[in-house]
Design a protein around this motif. Structure first.
Motif, PDB file in Angstrom:
ATOM      1  N   GLY A  22       0.829  -1.207   0.000  1.00  0.00           N
ATOM      2  CA  GLY A  22       0.000   0.000   0.000  1.00  0.00           C
ATOM      3  C   GLY A  22       0.860   1.253   0.000  1.00  0.00           C
ATOM      4  N   ILE A  23       0.354   2.309  -0.625  1.00  0.00           N
ATOM      5  CA  ILE A  23       0.983   3.635  -0.568  1.00  0.00           C
ATOM      6  C   ILE A  23      -0.143   4.650  -0.399  1.00  0.00           C
ATOM      7  N   VAL A  24      -0.090   5.441   0.675  1.00  0.00           N
ATOM      8  CA  VAL A  24      -1.040   6.546   0.856  1.00  0.00           C
ATOM      9  C   VAL A  24      -0.184   7.774   1.089  1.00  0.00           C
ATOM     10  N   SER A  25      -0.185   8.728   0.155  1.00  0.00           N
ATOM     11  CA  SER A  25       0.821   9.783   0.244  1.00  0.00           C
ATOM     12  C   SER A  25       0.507  10.927  -0.700  1.00  0.00           C
ATOM     13  N   ARG A  26       1.111  12.092  -0.435  1.00  0.00           N
ATOM     14  CA  ARG A  26       1.223  13.100  -1.488  1.00  0.00           C
ATOM     15  C   ARG A  26       2.237  12.570  -2.493  1.00  0.00           C
ATOM     16  N   LEU A  27       1.921  12.688  -3.769  1.00  0.00           N
ATOM     17  CA  LEU A  27       2.818  12.134  -4.796  1.00  0.00           C
ATOM     18  C   LEU A  27       3.846  13.198  -5.179  1.00  0.00           C
ATOM     19  N   THR A  28       4.903  13.316  -4.366  1.00  0.00           N
ATOM     20  CA  THR A  28       5.916  14.354  -4.604  1.00  0.00           C
ATOM     21  C   THR A  28       7.310  13.743  -4.488  1.00  0.00           C
ATOM     22  N   PHE A  46       9.065   9.415  -4.655  1.00  0.00           N
ATOM     23  CA  PHE A  46       8.424   8.796  -5.819  1.00  0.00           C
ATOM     24  C   PHE A  46       9.347   8.719  -7.036  1.00  0.00           C
ATOM     25  N   ASP A  47      10.440   9.511  -7.028  1.00  0.00           N
ATOM     26  CA  ASP A  47      11.393   9.358  -8.134  1.00  0.00           C
ATOM     27  C   ASP A  47      12.092   7.996  -8.047  1.00  0.00           C
ATOM     28  N   CYS A  82       6.224  -3.875  -9.857  1.00  0.00           N
ATOM     29  CA  CYS A  82       4.917  -4.430 -10.223  1.00  0.00           C
ATOM     30  C   CYS A  82       5.063  -5.842 -10.770  1.00  0.00           C
ATOM     31  N   SER A  83       5.970  -6.631 -10.231  1.00  0.00           N
ATOM     32  CA  SER A  83       6.162  -7.986 -10.761  1.00  0.00           C
ATOM     33  C   SER A  83       4.924  -8.833 -10.453  1.00  0.00           C
ATOM     34  N   GLU A  84       4.876 -10.031 -11.021  1.00  0.00           N
ATOM     35  CA  GLU A  84       3.632 -10.798 -10.999  1.00  0.00           C
ATOM     36  C   GLU A  84       3.177 -11.223  -9.610  1.00  0.00           C
ATOM     37  N   ASP A  85       4.127 -11.313  -8.672  1.00  0.00           N
ATOM     38  CA  ASP A  85       3.721 -11.797  -7.345  1.00  0.00           C
ATOM     39  C   ASP A  85       3.415 -10.651  -6.385  1.00  0.00           C
ATOM     40  N   VAL A  86       3.110  -9.456  -6.925  1.00  0.00           N
ATOM     41  CA  VAL A  86       2.850  -8.278  -6.086  1.00  0.00           C
ATOM     42  C   VAL A  86       1.579  -7.584  -6.556  1.00  0.00           C
ATOM     43  N   GLN A  87       0.843  -7.000  -5.598  1.00  0.00           N
ATOM     44  CA  GLN A  87      -0.211  -6.038  -5.959  1.00  0.00           C
ATOM     45  C   GLN A  87       0.162  -4.699  -5.326  1.00  0.00           C
ATOM     46  N   LEU A  88      -0.047  -3.617  -6.089  1.00  0.00           N
ATOM     47  CA  LEU A  88       0.316  -2.282  -5.624  1.00  0.00           C
ATOM     48  C   LEU A  88      -0.944  -1.424  -5.599  1.00  0.00           C
ATOM     49  N   VAL A  89      -1.265  -0.867  -4.413  1.00  0.00           N
ATOM     50  CA  VAL A  89      -2.446  -0.009  -4.288  1.00  0.00           C
ATOM     51  C   VAL A  89      -1.988   1.377  -3.848  1.00  0.00           C
ATOM     52  N   VAL A  90      -2.253   2.383  -4.682  1.00  0.00           N
ATOM     53  CA  VAL A  90      -1.769   3.746  -4.436  1.00  0.00           C
ATOM     54  C   VAL A  90      -2.956   4.674  -4.234  1.00  0.00           C
ATOM     55  N   LEU A  91      -2.861   5.546  -3.230  1.00  0.00           N
ATOM     56  CA  LEU A  91      -3.903   6.557  -2.986  1.00  0.00           C
ATOM     57  C   LEU A  91      -3.230   7.897  -2.740  1.00  0.00           C
ATOM     58  N   GLY A  92      -3.628   8.914  -3.503  1.00  0.00           N
ATOM     59  CA  GLY A  92      -3.072  10.247  -3.258  1.00  0.00           C
ATOM     60  C   GLY A  92      -3.019  11.064  -4.529  1.00  0.00           C
ATOM     61  N   THR A  93      -2.700  12.356  -4.359  1.00  0.00           N
ATOM     62  CA  THR A  93      -2.561  13.258  -5.513  1.00  0.00           C
ATOM     63  C   THR A  93      -1.239  13.983  -5.357  1.00  0.00           C
ATOM     64  N   GLY A  94      -0.815  14.661  -6.404  1.00  0.00           N
ATOM     65  CA  GLY A  94       0.441  15.407  -6.302  1.00  0.00           C
ATOM     66  C   GLY A  94       0.970  15.772  -7.668  1.00  0.00           C
ATOM     67  N   GLU A 148      11.672  13.147   6.032  1.00  0.00           N
ATOM     68  CA  GLU A 148      10.356  12.939   6.647  1.00  0.00           C
ATOM     69  C   GLU A 148      10.455  13.416   8.096  1.00  0.00           C
ATOM     70  N   PRO A 149      10.012  14.672   8.372  1.00  0.00           N
ATOM     71  CA  PRO A 149      10.140  15.184   9.746  1.00  0.00           C
ATOM     72  C   PRO A 149       9.597  14.194  10.785  1.00  0.00           C
ATOM     73  N   CYS A 150       8.381  13.713  10.569  1.00  0.00           N
ATOM     74  CA  CYS A 150       7.870  12.663  11.461  1.00  0.00           C
ATOM     75  C   CYS A 150       7.275  11.542  10.641  1.00  0.00           C
ATOM     76  N   GLY A 151       6.254  11.860   9.860  1.00  0.00           N
ATOM     77  CA  GLY A 151       5.533  10.817   9.136  1.00  0.00           C
ATOM     78  C   GLY A 151       4.494  10.203  10.058  1.00  0.00           C
ATOM     79  N   LEU A 152       3.260  10.075   9.581  1.00  0.00           N
ATOM     80  CA  LEU A 152       2.214   9.438  10.385  1.00  0.00           C
ATOM     81  C   LEU A 152       1.788   8.111   9.775  1.00  0.00           C
ATOM     82  N   SER A 153       1.981   7.962   8.457  1.00  0.00           N
ATOM     83  CA  SER A 153       1.488   6.751   7.785  1.00  0.00           C
ATOM     84  C   SER A 153       2.135   5.486   8.324  1.00  0.00           C
ATOM     85  N   GLN A 154       3.428   5.573   8.667  1.00  0.00           N
ATOM     86  CA  GLN A 154       4.087   4.360   9.175  1.00  0.00           C
ATOM     87  C   GLN A 154       3.519   3.991  10.551  1.00  0.00           C
ATOM     88  N   LEU A 155       3.073   4.998  11.327  1.00  0.00           N
ATOM     89  CA  LEU A 155       2.483   4.713  12.651  1.00  0.00           C
ATOM     90  C   LEU A 155       1.116   4.052  12.472  1.00  0.00           C
TER      91      LEU A 155
END
Length: 480
Positions: free
Chosen positions: A300-306, A311-312, A322-334, A381-388
């Protein structure tokens, strides 16, 4: 009883653009009420939802000089969740659909807000022992206290704390305009005060004049003393390092709780996640039109896309990610290039990539509850909340070792069977990919070890309780 006043430009649940709002809105609830009376003051934006505006009570109004202008200041009050909130009203400054706009207009708006917040204290009959200022929007408060409020006995000995949530944003404009908008004398516009590299800098003023400076993780407090992270202020930060403290943010454990979260499909806890968590994954796969395979490794990725969020790096190795044994779910704008990147890969691999290029709170909770791993390869990442939030939901974080990510995610050690996530040190796409591959290997081939990682992650405490104790110590050190 010690009186503490939080001053912030955004506060949940009234207005939010980022993590600052979570801190200003959630943290005050967790102080010891027998020792601290914590209240919050913020602008009364037109964009605040009507349901809250209807509950605000008008207290008073007055006129205040801001340099050569005379401005209306209205004060409204509301108690929410046991905390008293004050709202500074002025339609000229706080109209519009969102809290921030053009930087030069914002600077005048927040100069007004800082002065109005201080001017309103006698009328609301609340004299703080400590004013806790958040980010550049409130950084003039320590300056004004030393300047135009210093002759008034009401303001004597009020201490200030300046919290830096992200040093990248400083409030910078030319000296002549800032003199005009703030009403501060030329004395303050020298290199040891508000002037920096030829311009005026609000945040710098706050750092120079505040009694204590905090930032939102121990590692970030160390990093900003160095030029790479210091955004031009590293020298000043080093000169004030004895007054600098890093305190990691928390998250609201009532709102983010897999046992009771109303936004997720199936509730679970640390005891039954092995059987119950996967039901969320199957539901999300169905909802997003991905292959319904509960064994497939979901990232999963939930983030500003910057760029700041790394993201680079993802862009560089996305084909392998994105290999065959993975699913990638992205949420966010940027940034548009990253929005297009994920849309393209969803089109190319529609059974294993889901690009949700918008923000939706319910969807974010469902990703935390469904994914196996959560990817955060931030540049800083000054703190980051998503990992918490990931740890709370038993989703294993994969992070770069920087700032708050380094302080909150313990890297997995297969020999000692310790750790709560996976991390890599260098800002390098292949190092990130190697770490994802390693995590995937543990998930597929060492399932018991993976489950123990989840166990340890769900057992750590990153609630606001922990942070609140540290802030209490800081306030005590200032007021005794």
């Amino acid at each position: 009883m010690k009186n503490i006043l939080f001053v912030a430009s955004e506060v949940v649940p009234f207005i939010k653009t980022g993590g600052l709002a979570d801190v200003a809105g959630s943290l005050p609830k967790y102080f010891n009420k027998d020792e601290f009376d914590v209240r919050v003051i913020l602008p009364k934006y037109m964009a605040i939802p009507q349901q809250y505006k209807e509950k605000m009570i008008y207290r008073t109004h007055f006129y205040m000089n801001l340099a050569w202008r005379s401005q209306y200041v209205g004060i409204f009050e509301m108690v929410y969740d046991g905390i008293t909130f004050y709202f500074i009203d002025n339609e000229y400054y706080f109209a519009g659909p969102k809290p921030y706009g053009e930087i030069y207009q914002d600077m005048e708006k927040f100069a007004f807000f800082c002065k109005a917040a201080l001017s309103s204290l006698p009328s609301i009959d609340f004299r703080p022992d400590v004013i806790h200022c958040h980010d550049w929007q409130t950084a003039l408060i320590p300056v004004y206290l030393k300047d135009m409020f210093s002759n008034n006995p009401f303001y004597h000995n009020i201490k200030t704390v300046m919290t830096i949530h992200n040093l990248k944003f400083q409030g910078i404009w030319d000296v002549k305009t800032v003199k005009d908008m703030t009403g501060l004398s030329p004395y303050y516009f020298t290199p040891d005060k508000l002037e920096a590299y030829g311009d005026a800098n609000f945040l710098k003023g706050g750092i120079v004049y505040a009694d204590k400076i905090t930032t939102v993780s121990e590692s970030y407090a160390e990093e900003i003393k160095m030029p790479f992270y210091g955004e031009g202020l590293d020298g000043l930060i080093r000169s004030r390092q004895n007054d600098l403290v890093g305190i990691v943010n928390g998250i609201d454990y009532n709102e983010y709780n897999p046992e009771t979260d109303p936004l997720i499909v199936n509730h679970y806890n640390a005891k039954n996640f092995r059987k119950e968590k996967v039901k969320n994954k199957k539901a999300l796969q169905q909802e997003l039109g991905l292959n319904q395979d509960e064994k497939k490794f979901m990232i999963g990725i939930v983030s500003r896309l910057t760029d700041q969020k790394g993201f680079d790096l993802i862009d560089y190795v996305i084909e392998q990610l994105c290999s065959e044994d993975v699913q990638l779910v992205v949420l966010g704008t940027g940034a548009e290039k990253y929005e297009h990147l994920f849309r393209h890969y969803e089109w190319k691999y529609h059974d294993r990539v889901s690009a949700n290029i918008y923000y939706n709170n319910q969807r974010s909770h469902r990703i935390y509850a469904s994914a196996d791993a959560f990817l955060m390869p931030s540049l800083f990442e000054p703190c980051g909340l998503s990992q918490l939030m990931s740890l709370r939901y038993g989703t294993v974080p994969i992070v770069r070792e920087t700032g708050g990510l380094r302080d909150t995610v313990v890297p997995y050690n297969e020999f000692e069977s310790t750790g709560t996530g996976f991390s890599f040190r260098n800002y390098n796409a292949h190092e990130m990919l190697g770490t994802v591959t390693y995590a995937k290997n543990v998930y597929y081939n060492h399932r018991r070890e993976w489950n123990k990682l989840v166990d340890r992650g769900m057992a750590v405490d990153f609630s606001w309780q922990r942070s609140a104790r540290k802030y209490e110590d800081l306030y005590r050190s200032l007021t005794y």
